[in-house]
Design a protein around this motif. Structure first.
Motif, PDB file in Angstrom:
ATOM      1  N   SER A   1      18.845  46.873  41.816  1.00 12.61           N
ATOM      2  CA  SER A   1      17.815  46.017  41.244  1.00 12.61           C
ATOM      3  C   SER A   1      16.546  45.996  42.082  1.00 12.61           C
ATOM      4  O   SER A   1      16.602  46.131  43.310  1.00 12.61           O
ATOM      5  CB  SER A   1      18.335  44.590  41.089  1.00 12.61           C
ATOM      6  OG  SER A   1      19.365  44.512  40.130  1.00 12.61           O
ATOM      7  N   ALA A   2      15.449  45.835  41.387  1.00 20.08           N
ATOM      8  CA  ALA A   2      14.153  45.631  42.010  1.00 20.08           C
ATOM      9  C   ALA A   2      13.580  44.310  41.509  1.00 20.08           C
ATOM     10  O   ALA A   2      13.933  43.849  40.413  1.00 20.08           O
ATOM     11  CB  ALA A   2      13.206  46.779  41.697  1.00 20.08           C
ATOM     12  N   TYR A   3      12.683  43.747  42.310  1.00 20.67           N
ATOM     13  CA  TYR A   3      12.158  42.423  41.984  1.00 20.67           C
ATOM     14  C   TYR A   3      10.655  42.383  42.220  1.00 20.67           C
ATOM     15  O   TYR A   3      10.113  43.140  43.031  1.00 20.67           O
ATOM     16  CB  TYR A   3      12.828  41.356  42.855  1.00 20.67           C
ATOM     17  CG  TYR A   3      14.348  41.417  42.822  1.00 20.67           C
ATOM     18  CD1 TYR A   3      15.049  42.092  43.811  1.00 20.67           C
ATOM     19  CD2 TYR A   3      15.062  40.823  41.785  1.00 20.67           C
ATOM     20  CE1 TYR A   3      16.436  42.176  43.778  1.00 20.67           C
ATOM     21  CE2 TYR A   3      16.442  40.902  41.742  1.00 20.67           C
ATOM     22  CZ  TYR A   3      17.124  41.580  42.750  1.00 20.67           C
ATOM     23  OH  TYR A   3      18.494  41.658  42.707  1.00 20.67           O
TER      24      TYR A   3
ATOM     25  N   CYS B   1       8.844  47.708  34.719  1.00 24.27           N
ATOM     26  CA  CYS B   1       9.480  48.315  35.871  1.00 24.27           C
ATOM     27  C   CYS B   1       9.530  49.821  35.635  1.00 24.27           C
ATOM     28  O   CYS B   1       9.631  50.269  34.479  1.00 24.27           O
ATOM     29  CB  CYS B   1      10.894  47.737  35.982  1.00 24.27           C
ATOM     30  SG  CYS B   1      12.003  48.539  37.127  1.00 24.27           S
ATOM     31  N   ALA B   2       9.440  50.609  36.708  1.00 25.60           N
ATOM     32  CA  ALA B   2       9.493  52.057  36.554  1.00 25.60           C
ATOM     33  C   ALA B   2      10.021  52.712  37.824  1.00 25.60           C
ATOM     34  O   ALA B   2       9.804  52.196  38.925  1.00 25.60           O
ATOM     35  CB  ALA B   2       8.112  52.611  36.228  1.00 25.60           C
ATOM     36  N   THR B   3      10.683  53.821  37.646  1.00 23.16           N
ATOM     37  CA  THR B   3      10.891  54.701  38.795  1.00 23.16           C
ATOM     38  C   THR B   3       9.556  55.420  39.010  1.00 23.16           C
ATOM     39  O   THR B   3       8.824  55.699  38.036  1.00 23.16           O
ATOM     40  CB  THR B   3      12.004  55.718  38.543  1.00 23.16           C
ATOM     41  OG1 THR B   3      11.717  56.447  37.339  1.00 23.16           O
ATOM     42  CG2 THR B   3      13.363  55.041  38.368  1.00 23.16           C
ATOM     43  N   VAL B   4       9.224  55.680  40.273  1.00 25.75           N
ATOM     44  CA  VAL B   4       7.936  56.300  40.573  1.00 25.75           C
ATOM     45  C   VAL B   4       8.137  57.501  41.489  1.00 25.75           C
ATOM     46  O   VAL B   4       9.138  57.603  42.195  1.00 25.75           O
ATOM     47  CB  VAL B   4       6.955  55.304  41.211  1.00 25.75           C
ATOM     48  CG1 VAL B   4       6.663  54.157  40.261  1.00 25.75           C
ATOM     49  CG2 VAL B   4       7.475  54.780  42.546  1.00 25.75           C
ATOM     50  N   ALA B   5       7.159  58.393  41.468  1.00 31.81           N
ATOM     51  CA  ALA B   5       7.214  59.583  42.306  1.00 31.81           C
ATOM     52  C   ALA B   5       7.108  59.188  43.775  1.00 31.81           C
ATOM     53  O   ALA B   5       6.273  58.353  44.134  1.00 31.81           O
ATOM     54  CB  ALA B   5       6.086  60.529  41.930  1.00 31.81           C
TER      55      ALA B   5
ATOM     56  N   GLY C   1       1.349  28.693  39.261  1.00 31.40           N
ATOM     57  CA  GLY C   1       2.804  28.717  39.288  1.00 31.40           C
ATOM     58  C   GLY C   1       3.362  30.047  39.752  1.00 31.40           C
ATOM     59  O   GLY C   1       2.624  30.954  40.152  1.00 31.40           O
ATOM     60  N   SER C   2       4.679  30.144  39.678  1.00 35.06           N
ATOM     61  CA  SER C   2       5.383  31.330  40.162  1.00 35.06           C
ATOM     62  C   SER C   2       6.406  31.813  39.137  1.00 35.06           C
ATOM     63  O   SER C   2       6.936  31.025  38.348  1.00 35.06           O
ATOM     64  CB  SER C   2       6.124  31.014  41.466  1.00 35.06           C
ATOM     65  OG  SER C   2       5.235  30.642  42.491  1.00 35.06           O
ATOM     66  N   LEU C   3       6.662  33.108  39.186  1.00 35.98           N
ATOM     67  CA  LEU C   3       7.730  33.727  38.417  1.00 35.98           C
ATOM     68  C   LEU C   3       8.337  34.833  39.268  1.00 35.98           C
ATOM     69  O   LEU C   3       7.650  35.435  40.106  1.00 35.98           O
ATOM     70  CB  LEU C   3       7.215  34.334  37.113  1.00 35.98           C
ATOM     71  CG  LEU C   3       6.921  33.412  35.946  1.00 35.98           C
ATOM     72  CD1 LEU C   3       6.280  34.203  34.805  1.00 35.98           C
ATOM     73  CD2 LEU C   3       8.175  32.712  35.453  1.00 35.98           C
ATOM     74  N   ARG C   4       9.603  35.114  39.011  1.00 33.35           N
ATOM     75  CA  ARG C   4      10.259  36.239  39.674  1.00 33.35           C
ATOM     76  C   ARG C   4      10.807  37.175  38.610  1.00 33.35           C
ATOM     77  O   ARG C   4      11.679  36.787  37.820  1.00 33.35           O
ATOM     78  CB  ARG C   4      11.394  35.766  40.566  1.00 33.35           C
ATOM     79  CG  ARG C   4      11.999  36.895  41.421  1.00 33.35           C
ATOM     80  CD  ARG C   4      13.240  36.424  42.119  1.00 33.35           C
ATOM     81  NE  ARG C   4      13.695  37.362  43.149  1.00 33.35           N
ATOM     82  CZ  ARG C   4      14.973  37.600  43.413  1.00 33.35           C
ATOM     83  NH1 ARG C   4      15.910  36.984  42.730  1.00 33.35           N
ATOM     84  NH2 ARG C   4      15.301  38.456  44.378  1.00 33.35           N
ATOM     85  N   LEU C   5      10.279  38.376  38.592  1.00 32.15           N
ATOM     86  CA  LEU C   5      10.752  39.386  37.664  1.00 32.15           C
ATOM     87  C   LEU C   5      11.863  40.198  38.307  1.00 32.15           C
ATOM     88  O   LEU C   5      11.829  40.474  39.502  1.00 32.15           O
ATOM     89  CB  LEU C   5       9.622  40.322  37.247  1.00 32.15           C
ATOM     90  CG  LEU C   5       8.375  39.663  36.666  1.00 32.15           C
ATOM     91  CD1 LEU C   5       7.380  40.742  36.229  1.00 32.15           C
ATOM     92  CD2 LEU C   5       8.708  38.736  35.522  1.00 32.15           C
ATOM     93  N   SER C   6      12.824  40.588  37.485  1.00 38.64           N
ATOM     94  CA  SER C   6      13.916  41.432  37.941  1.00 38.64           C
ATOM     95  C   SER C   6      13.964  42.699  37.107  1.00 38.64           C
ATOM     96  O   SER C   6      13.590  42.692  35.938  1.00 38.64           O
ATOM     97  CB  SER C   6      15.254  40.700  37.817  1.00 38.64           C
ATOM     98  OG  SER C   6      15.294  39.544  38.626  1.00 38.64           O
ATOM     99  N   CYS C   7      14.444  43.761  37.710  1.00 44.59           N
ATOM    100  CA  CYS C   7      14.615  45.048  37.034  1.00 44.59           C
ATOM    101  C   CYS C   7      15.995  45.574  37.392  1.00 44.59           C
ATOM    102  O   CYS C   7      16.248  45.889  38.567  1.00 44.59           O
ATOM    103  CB  CYS C   7      13.536  46.016  37.464  1.00 44.59           C
ATOM    104  SG  CYS C   7      13.780  47.719  36.881  1.00 44.59           S
ATOM    105  N   ALA C   8      16.855  45.651  36.404  1.00 43.50           N
ATOM    106  CA  ALA C   8      18.208  46.166  36.621  1.00 43.50           C
ATOM    107  C   ALA C   8      18.267  47.621  36.181  1.00 43.50           C
ATOM    108  O   ALA C   8      17.911  47.944  35.042  1.00 43.50           O
ATOM    109  CB  ALA C   8      19.213  45.338  35.833  1.00 43.50           C
ATOM    110  N   ALA C   9      18.707  48.492  37.072  1.00 39.19           N
ATOM    111  CA  ALA C   9      18.756  49.923  36.786  1.00 39.19           C
ATOM    112  C   ALA C   9      20.193  50.391  36.580  1.00 39.19           C
ATOM    113  O   ALA C   9      21.119  49.896  37.232  1.00 39.19           O
ATOM    114  CB  ALA C   9      18.129  50.710  37.926  1.00 39.19           C
ATOM    115  N   SER C  10      20.355  51.335  35.683  1.00 36.12           N
ATOM    116  CA  SER C  10      21.650  51.973  35.466  1.00 36.12           C
ATOM    117  C   SER C  10      21.421  53.435  35.114  1.00 36.12           C
ATOM    118  O   SER C  10      20.324  53.821  34.695  1.00 36.12           O
ATOM    119  CB  SER C  10      22.440  51.258  34.368  1.00 36.12           C
ATOM    120  OG  SER C  10      21.731  51.286  33.151  1.00 36.12           O
ATOM    121  N   GLY C  11      22.462  54.233  35.307  1.00 37.17           N
ATOM    122  CA  GLY C  11      22.357  55.647  34.969  1.00 37.17           C
ATOM    123  C   GLY C  11      21.659  56.492  36.015  1.00 37.17           C
ATOM    124  O   GLY C  11      21.395  57.678  35.781  1.00 37.17           O
ATOM    125  N   ILE C  12      21.334  55.899  37.164  1.00 35.13           N
ATOM    126  CA  ILE C  12      20.693  56.637  38.242  1.00 35.13           C
ATOM    127  C   ILE C  12      21.308  56.214  39.571  1.00 35.13           C
ATOM    128  O   ILE C  12      21.918  55.157  39.667  1.00 35.13           O
ATOM    129  CB  ILE C  12      19.165  56.384  38.318  1.00 35.13           C
ATOM    130  CG1 ILE C  12      18.863  54.896  38.503  1.00 35.13           C
ATOM    131  CG2 ILE C  12      18.474  56.953  37.104  1.00 35.13           C
ATOM    132  CD1 ILE C  12      17.393  54.585  38.765  1.00 35.13           C
TER     133      ILE C  12
END
Length: 120
Positions: A78-80, A96-100, A16-27
């Motif tokens: 947002s990132a997915y 989810c993470a911000t990365v270098a 099966g499939s899934l779609r993850l979302s990442c909502a960012a704020s403060g940056i």
């Protein structure tokens, strides 16, 4: 205050499939490269995928290449992570993470995670 909030996890059957979302704020979202990591029970957290500021460059761990796709929408802060052909071994908490920008596998700020469970 930086905040990353993941969503979209759940229980899915193998294949099966899934779609993850990442909502960012403060940056200023477009100023950050973004990544997805995962941690399975009893294992260390591992890198899954990352994407550059504008989305033109992506990086994947070998085990998800061809099955997962990372993307971002800077207008929506947002990132997915689109996950297809899921396998039981993909079961983990996904973060989810911000990365270098000099090392996509080096996380800077984490979200709280979302559980993905793949049944056989």
């Amino acid at each position: 205050q930086v905040q990353l909030v993941e969503s979209g996890g759940g229980l899915v059957r193998a294949g099966g499939s899934l779609r993850l979302s990442c909502a960012a704020s403060g940056i200023t979202f477009s100023s950050y490269c973004m990544g997805w990591f995962r941690q399975a029970p009893g294992k260390e957290r591992e890198f899954v995928a990352a994407i550059s500021y504008g989305g033109g460059t992506t990086l994947y761990t070998d085990s998800v290449k061809g099955r997962f796709t990372i993307s971002r929408d800077n207008a929506k802060n947002s990132a997915y992570l689109q996950m297809n052909s899921l396998k039981p071994e993909d079961t983990a908490v996904y973060y989810c993470a911000t990365v270098a920008d000099s090392d996509y596998k080096r996380p800077l700020k984490w979200g709280q995670g979302t559980q993905v469970t793949v049944s056989s």
